[in-house]
Design a protein around this motif. Structure first.
Motif, short mmCIF file in Angstrom:
data_model
loop_
_atom_site.label_atom_id
_atom_site.label_comp_id
_atom_site.label_asym_id
_atom_site.label_seq_id
_atom_site.Cartn_x
_atom_site.Cartn_y
_atom_site.Cartn_z
N GLY A 155 -2.71 -11.45 -6.99
CA GLY A 155 -2.97 -10.34 -6.06
C GLY A 155 -3.61 -10.75 -4.75
N SER A 156 -3.72 -12.05 -4.49
CA SER A 156 -4.37 -12.47 -3.25
C SER A 156 -3.88 -13.85 -2.84
CB SER A 156 -5.89 -12.46 -3.46
OG SER A 156 -6.55 -12.69 -2.23
N VAL A 157 -4.46 -14.36 -1.76
CA VAL A 157 -4.16 -15.71 -1.29
C VAL A 157 -5.47 -16.38 -0.93
CG1 VAL A 157 -1.88 -15.04 -0.42
CG2 VAL A 157 -3.84 -15.04 1.14
N GLU A 194 -4.33 -16.01 -14.46
CA GLU A 194 -2.94 -16.42 -14.25
C GLU A 194 -2.11 -15.25 -13.75
OE1 GLU A 194 -1.93 -17.53 -18.23
OE2 GLU A 194 -3.70 -18.82 -18.31
N THR A 195 -0.95 -15.58 -13.21
CA THR A 195 -0.03 -14.54 -12.79
C THR A 195 1.39 -15.09 -12.91
OG1 THR A 195 0.54 -13.02 -10.97
CG2 THR A 195 -0.33 -15.18 -10.33
N ALA A 196 2.35 -14.41 -12.30
CA ALA A 196 3.74 -14.90 -12.32
C ALA A 196 4.33 -14.66 -10.93
CB ALA A 196 4.55 -14.14 -13.36
N GLU A 200 3.79 -11.45 -8.14
CA GLU A 200 3.22 -11.64 -6.80
C GLU A 200 4.23 -11.19 -5.73
OE1 GLU A 200 0.00 -12.18 -6.45
OE2 GLU A 200 0.12 -12.11 -8.62
N ARG A 201 5.52 -11.47 -5.97
CA ARG A 201 6.53 -11.05 -4.99
C ARG A 201 6.51 -9.54 -4.84
NH1 ARG A 201 10.83 -12.86 -7.27
NH2 ARG A 201 10.78 -14.97 -6.45
N ARG A 202 6.30 -8.84 -5.96
CA ARG A 202 6.31 -7.38 -5.92
C ARG A 202 4.98 -6.79 -5.43
NH1 ARG A 202 10.01 -8.06 -9.91
NH2 ARG A 202 8.49 -8.56 -11.54
N TRP A 203 3.86 -7.34 -5.86
CA TRP A 203 2.58 -6.64 -5.70
C TRP A 203 1.60 -7.28 -4.73
CZ3 TRP A 203 3.73 -2.22 -7.47
CH2 TRP A 203 4.50 -2.09 -8.64
N ASN A 204 1.76 -8.53 -4.40
CA ASN A 204 0.75 -9.19 -3.58
C ASN A 204 0.81 -8.65 -2.13
OD1 ASN A 204 -0.67 -11.14 -1.92
ND2 ASN A 204 -0.62 -12.52 -3.68
N PRO A 205 -0.28 -8.01 -1.67
CA PRO A 205 -0.24 -7.36 -0.35
C PRO A 205 -0.08 -8.36 0.80
CG PRO A 205 -2.48 -7.34 -1.23
CD PRO A 205 -1.59 -7.86 -2.33
N PHE A 206 -0.41 -9.63 0.57
CA PHE A 206 -0.30 -10.61 1.65
C PHE A 206 1.13 -11.09 1.86
CE2 PHE A 206 -4.67 -10.76 0.32
CZ PHE A 206 -5.37 -10.89 1.51
N ILE A 207 1.99 -10.91 0.86
CA ILE A 207 3.34 -11.46 1.00
C ILE A 207 4.44 -10.41 0.88
CG2 ILE A 207 2.92 -13.86 0.45
CD1 ILE A 207 3.19 -13.36 -2.39
N ARG A 208 4.06 -9.15 0.77
CA ARG A 208 5.10 -8.10 0.77
C ARG A 208 5.53 -7.84 2.21
NH1 ARG A 208 2.82 -3.13 -2.46
NH2 ARG A 208 4.95 -2.33 -2.46
N ASN A 209 6.79 -7.59 2.36
CA ASN A 209 7.27 -7.25 3.71
C ASN A 209 7.20 -5.74 3.92
OD1 ASN A 209 8.06 -9.94 4.27
ND2 ASN A 209 9.82 -9.62 2.93
#
Ligand SMILES: [Zn+2]
Length: 209
Positions: A155-157, A194-196, A200-209
């Motif tokens: 969920g973060s970077v 851990e994550t998958a 992250e592609r779906r939920w991570n606010p830093f990498i969603r377009n």
């Protein structure tokens, strides 16, 4: 491959034991602190330490390296682009955050895309600058596993306010190097849970377009 995690050091860093189940040969990823505790675990479980992989050079990921090296002689791997930060106690925060100046030189300097074999296990180095100039991730395609250091968290970077950090560079690294990996790839970060990749592609606010 069996993965075990020990949380070590002043800022709760994940130190991973990547164990070859057939031979018990083991890679230690980011030996954050307390070499004595790491060596005790290895002795108790009959593990033979074969290599240290560093995801980056920050003090909270490297404090146990000198003692581990002295006691086992195993080689330390890091990205070539991290050489300067590793050697500089100011840039690697060992002085500022931990009051213990530490200057390190890796034994094996790696490049983006390089294939590594250690403890009988194969990894690809994915260079992911941004958190630090020479940060990287270690990817096992066979096992569907990524060790992401402080590049990608659940969920973060990683933070980018330390020397050499850049949010633009970090987000580009994640988009170009990590997001193309399969959804089910398990991600083992440098801190917290851990994550998958798919999550992250779906939920991570830093990498969603
Ligand atoms: Zn860091």
């Amino acid at each position: 491959m069996k993965i075990e995690c020990m949380v070590l050091g002043a800022v709760a860093t994940n130190c991973y034991f990547v164990i070859n189940e057939e031979t018990k040969e083991t890679i230690v990823i980011d030996p954050a602190d307390r070499a004595d505790v790491i060596l005790k675990k290895a002795a108790e479980e009959g593990l033979t330490l074969k290599a240290v992989f560093l995801t980056h050079g920050h003090g909270d990921h490297i404090m146990a390296v000198p003692e581990l090296r002295e006691k086992t002689g195993i080689p330390v791997y890091a990205c070539r682009a991290e050489e300067e930060l590793l050697a500089d106690p100011g840039q690697n925060l060992s002085t500022g955050l931990f009051g213990k100046p530490l200057s390190l030189k890796a034994d094996v300097l790696t490049e983006d895309g390089q294939e590594l074999t250690a403890a009988g296990m194969k990894f690809r180095v994915l260079s992911t600058p941004g958190h630090t100039p020479g940060g990287c991730c270690y990817y096992s395609e066979e096992e569907g596993v990524l060790f992401s250091g402080d590049t990608l968290f659940c969920g973060s970077v990683g933070r980018t306010d330390f020397p050499g950090g850049s949010m633009g560079t970090l987000v580009r690294s994640i988009s170009e190097k990590l997001m193309p990996l399969p959804d089910e790839t398990k991600v083992y970060p440098g801190h917290q849970e851990e994550t998958a990749i798919g999550d992250e592609r779906r939920w991570n606010p830093f990498i969603r377009n």
